[in-house]
Design an enzyme around this catalytic site. Structure first.
Site, PDB file in Angstrom:
ATOM      1  CB  CYS A   2      -0.837   0.051   1.275  1.00  0.00           C
ATOM      2  SG  CYS A   2      -1.959  -1.349   1.454  1.00  0.00           S
ATOM      3  N   GLY A  29      -0.920   0.770  -5.053  1.00  0.00           N
ATOM      4  CA  GLY A  29      -2.215   0.172  -4.744  1.00  0.00           C
ATOM      5  C   GLY A  29      -3.329   0.878  -5.470  1.00  0.00           C
ATOM      6  CG  ASN A 104       3.090  -0.227   3.052  1.00  0.00           C
ATOM      7  OD1 ASN A 104       4.183   0.073   2.609  1.00  0.00           O
ATOM      8  ND2 ASN A 104       2.440  -1.287   2.607  1.00  0.00           N
ATOM      9  N   GLY A 105       1.924  -2.588   5.284  1.00  0.00           N
ATOM     10  CA  GLY A 105       2.585  -3.768   5.838  1.00  0.00           C
ATOM     11  C   GLY A 105       1.546  -4.798   6.215  1.00  0.00           C
ATOM     12  CE1 TYR A 257       5.429  -4.527 -10.503  1.00  0.00           C
ATOM     13  CE2 TYR A 257       5.097  -6.199  -8.828  1.00  0.00           C
ATOM     14  CZ  TYR A 257       4.587  -5.311  -9.762  1.00  0.00           C
ATOM     15  OH  TYR A 257       3.256  -5.219  -9.938  1.00  0.00           O
ATOM     16  CB  THR A 306       9.724  -3.217 -13.415  1.00  0.00           C
ATOM     17  OG1 THR A 306       8.430  -2.768 -13.043  1.00  0.00           O
ATOM     18  CG2 THR A 306      10.639  -3.123 -12.227  1.00  0.00           C
ATOM     19  CG  ASP A 368       8.940  -9.611 -16.660  1.00  0.00           C
ATOM     20  OD1 ASP A 368       9.002  -8.477 -16.137  1.00  0.00           O
ATOM     21  OD2 ASP A 368       7.865 -10.140 -16.979  1.00  0.00           O
ATOM     22  CG  ASP A 369       9.641  -7.268 -12.612  1.00  0.00           C
ATOM     23  OD1 ASP A 369       9.076  -7.954 -11.757  1.00  0.00           O
ATOM     24  OD2 ASP A 369       9.017  -6.679 -13.528  1.00  0.00           O
TER      25      ASP A 369
HETATM   26  C1  PIN Z   1       5.201  -5.337 -14.086  1.00  0.00           C
HETATM   27  C2  PIN Z   1       6.293  -5.925 -13.264  1.00  0.00           C
HETATM   28  N1  PIN Z   1       6.281  -7.385 -13.094  1.00  0.00           N
HETATM   29  C3  PIN Z   1       6.184  -8.134 -14.311  1.00  0.00           C
HETATM   30  C4  PIN Z   1       5.366  -7.850 -12.095  1.00  0.00           C
HETATM   31  C5  PIN Z   1       4.223 -12.041 -13.978  1.00  0.00           C
HETATM   32  C6  PIN Z   1       5.112 -11.462 -12.930  1.00  0.00           C
HETATM   33  N2  PIN Z   1       5.207 -10.018 -13.116  1.00  0.00           N
HETATM   34  C7  PIN Z   1       5.408  -9.331 -11.866  1.00  0.00           C
HETATM   35  C8  PIN Z   1       6.212  -9.629 -14.055  1.00  0.00           C
HETATM   36  S1  PIN Z   1       5.447  -3.657 -14.451  1.00  0.00           S
HETATM   37  S2  PIN Z   1       3.846 -13.703 -13.776  1.00  0.00           S
HETATM   38  O1  PIN Z   1       6.651  -3.545 -15.259  1.00  0.00           O
HETATM   39  O2  PIN Z   1       5.644  -2.920 -13.233  1.00  0.00           O
HETATM   40  O3  PIN Z   1       4.313  -3.219 -15.180  1.00  0.00           O
HETATM   41  O4  PIN Z   1       5.040 -14.445 -13.572  1.00  0.00           O
HETATM   42  O5  PIN Z   1       2.992 -13.850 -12.593  1.00  0.00           O
HETATM   43  O6  PIN Z   1       3.168 -14.168 -14.963  1.00  0.00           O
END
Ligand code: PIN
Length: 489
Positions: A2, A29, A104-105, A257, A306, A368-369
């Site tokens: 949050c 959030g 938050n938490g 992220y 991200t 991806d992150d």
């Molecule tokens: C989204 C960041 N990030 C992308 C969140 C997807 C996991 N997901 C976590 C990857 S953003 S999944 O860049 O901030 O918009 O593994 O659950 O399919």
């Protein structure tokens, strides 16, 4: 996860600044938003509802919030199950003094706390929110201090927070508004969730989950609220106290992220930490892929938003071009934050589209992150193939997520996590990639730690299964799962 914010100023209409701060923190959030302001005419105003900040606070509502000089605000996304507005914040209790809270938490000893609050303190909890519980624990601790009938003092508040620390376990960054008195901010002794404060023109103060809110509202950053620290904003001044000593164990997922890249959390520039994550991931990619596979790669493509920061050094270190090949519909919220599997599945295609020329007949390295449930990753690989990609290498800037988060991030239960009980090869097959590479946990931690030597350890529990607070064991996690399922029925 949050967002919380508190603003203490001498100027009227603090609701306007709170609104602006909440929109800057909206990424933390999108489920509900709320604020409470207090003005010289001795009135406390509270408004909260489900929805985005801009929807919850229409012009009419904003007009009704005008006047107050200090106040607090919150944006929320569900930490478990239910999404009715009974869990929107702030929460209010009228005794003692009139207190409003944003939090938050997530607390981990709620079963015991609830029974204590209801049976011993004779208080009623009207929601399933641990934040309402937290407020009532504080109110009870402050009532103890107020027994002598004296007027409220900083010392009484500090003592009440001390008592609260001894009763409460978990993650809690908190801002309280005490009617006619001022604001109180404190952070749990493990410093799990972030909290930072700033100043403008020497006697206007802001305290918020992320430094972007401080920046964007034209305040100067003073510093993070330390683990176990309490700061009272009152009479144009601030009063700091420290109990217990506390140790810094920030949630590493903030850097992976959750936080905005332009935020500084616990002295660490989030963007820079993501660049570092990219550097170490590049090294791992070089180790895992064969020379042939490395030569094969035509382009590095971040999955927005991200991972852009970590994809940049990967492209440089691998000497491969970086291309923007996914376009995101910026008017759709983050899927990770949306509750319920069905909405999440449906929304990927609505959210991301491919620029096909960047995929056609190319071997691509997607970054991806993180990979949580894997649904998005699977659909993204499918989209890349449909767009004409030949081979798809996929790298995640964070390690496999195999444990639940109990400190306020809405992570699914382990069985919904794609990495739970699966090898990297198995996950790779499920998402349909040719090769999958995960960051090592030690590399991830070093990428962040590098910028602040004061960090003892991180809350990396969703990667390691090690929880910083006592009592979070298999029995606790199983019970959490049961409650979650009941709520979702
Ligand atoms: C989204 C960041 N990030 C992308 C969140 C997807 C996991 N997901 C976590 C990857 S953003 S999944 O860049 O901030 O918009 O593994 O659950 O399919």
């Amino acid at each position: 996860m949050c967002a919380i914010v508190g603003i203490y100023t001498k100027k009227k209409n603090v609701c306007l600044s709170l609104y602006n701060a909440l929109t800057v923190l909206q990424h933390r959030g999108q489920d509900a938003a709320g604020m409470s302001v207090y003005g010289e005419d001795n009135t406390l105003k509270i408004h909260k509802n489900n929805g985005l900040v801009r929807d919850v606070f229409s012009s009419e509502i904003m007009e009704s919030m005008m006047g107050g000089t200090y106040g607090i605000g919150h944006t929320r996304y569900p930490t478990a199950g239910q999404i009715d507005n009974s869990e929107a914040q702030p929460f209010y209790v009228n005794s003692p003094y009139g207190i409003v809270l944003v939090h938050n938490g997530n607390l981990v000893n709620t079963v015991k706390l609830k029974s204590d609050v209801e049976n011993n303190n004779k208080r009623h909890i009207n929601s399933s929110s641990d934040s309402e519980l937290l407020l009532n624990v504080f109110a009870d601790c402050l009532t103890d201090e107020a027994q002598n009938g004296n007027n409220l003092t900083n010392l009484m508040i500090e003592n009440a927070v001390k008592k609260l620390h001894s009763r409460v376990e978990g993650a809690y960054s908190v801002i309280l508004l005490i009617v006619g008195y001022g604001l109180v901010a404190f952070r749990d002794p493990n410093g799990i969730r972030p909290l930072i404060y700033g100043v403008k023109d020497s006697n206007n103060y802001i305290v918020a989950s992320e430094s972007v809110a401080i920046d964007c509202l034209g305040y100067d950053i003073v510093g993070d609220v330390n683990p176990g620290q309490t700061i009272i904003f009152k009479d144009n001044d601030m009063y700091k106290s420290q109990y217990p000593e506390g140790s810094l164990n920030p949630c590493i997922f903030e850097y992976v992220y959750l936080a905005r890249p332009d935020s500084i959390i616990d002295g660490i520039n989030v963007y820079k930490s993501r660049l570092e994550m990219g550097k170490s991931l590049a090294k791992k990619i070089k180790k895992v892929l064969t020379k042939q596979e490395l030569d094969d790669i035509d382009v590095v493509i971040p999955i927005p938003d991200t991972s852009r920061s970590s994809a940049l050094p990967i492209s440089i270190l691998l000497k491969k071009e970086l291309r923007e090949a996914f376009v995101k519909n910026r008017y759709i919220g983050r899927t990770f934050i949306m509750p319920g599997q069905k909405i999440r599945k449906k929304s990927v295609k609505q959210k991301l589209n491919t620029i096909d020329v960047e995929f056609k007949n190319k071997n691509v390295l997607l970054i991806d992150d993180s990979i949580v449930r894997g649904n998005t990753s699977k659909q993204i690989v499918e989209m890349a193939k449909e767009a004409g990609a030949k081979k798809i290498y996929f790298a995640s800037a964070s390690p496999k997520i195999t444990y639940p988060n109990v400190y306020g991030i809405d992570m699914p239960y382990v069985e919904e996590l794609i990495a739970y009980n699966r090898s990297t090869e198995e996950i790779c097959n499920i998402i349909g990639a040719d090769k999958l590479i995960f960051q090592n946990l030690s590399d991830l931690e070093n990428a962040v730690k590098k910028f602040n030597s004061k960090i003892n350890s991180f809350d990396s529990s969703c990667f390691s299964g090690k929880y910083i607070t006592p009592g979070v064991n298999n029995k606790y996690l199983d019970n959490l799962y049961k409650i979650r399922n009941q709520k979702n029925e």
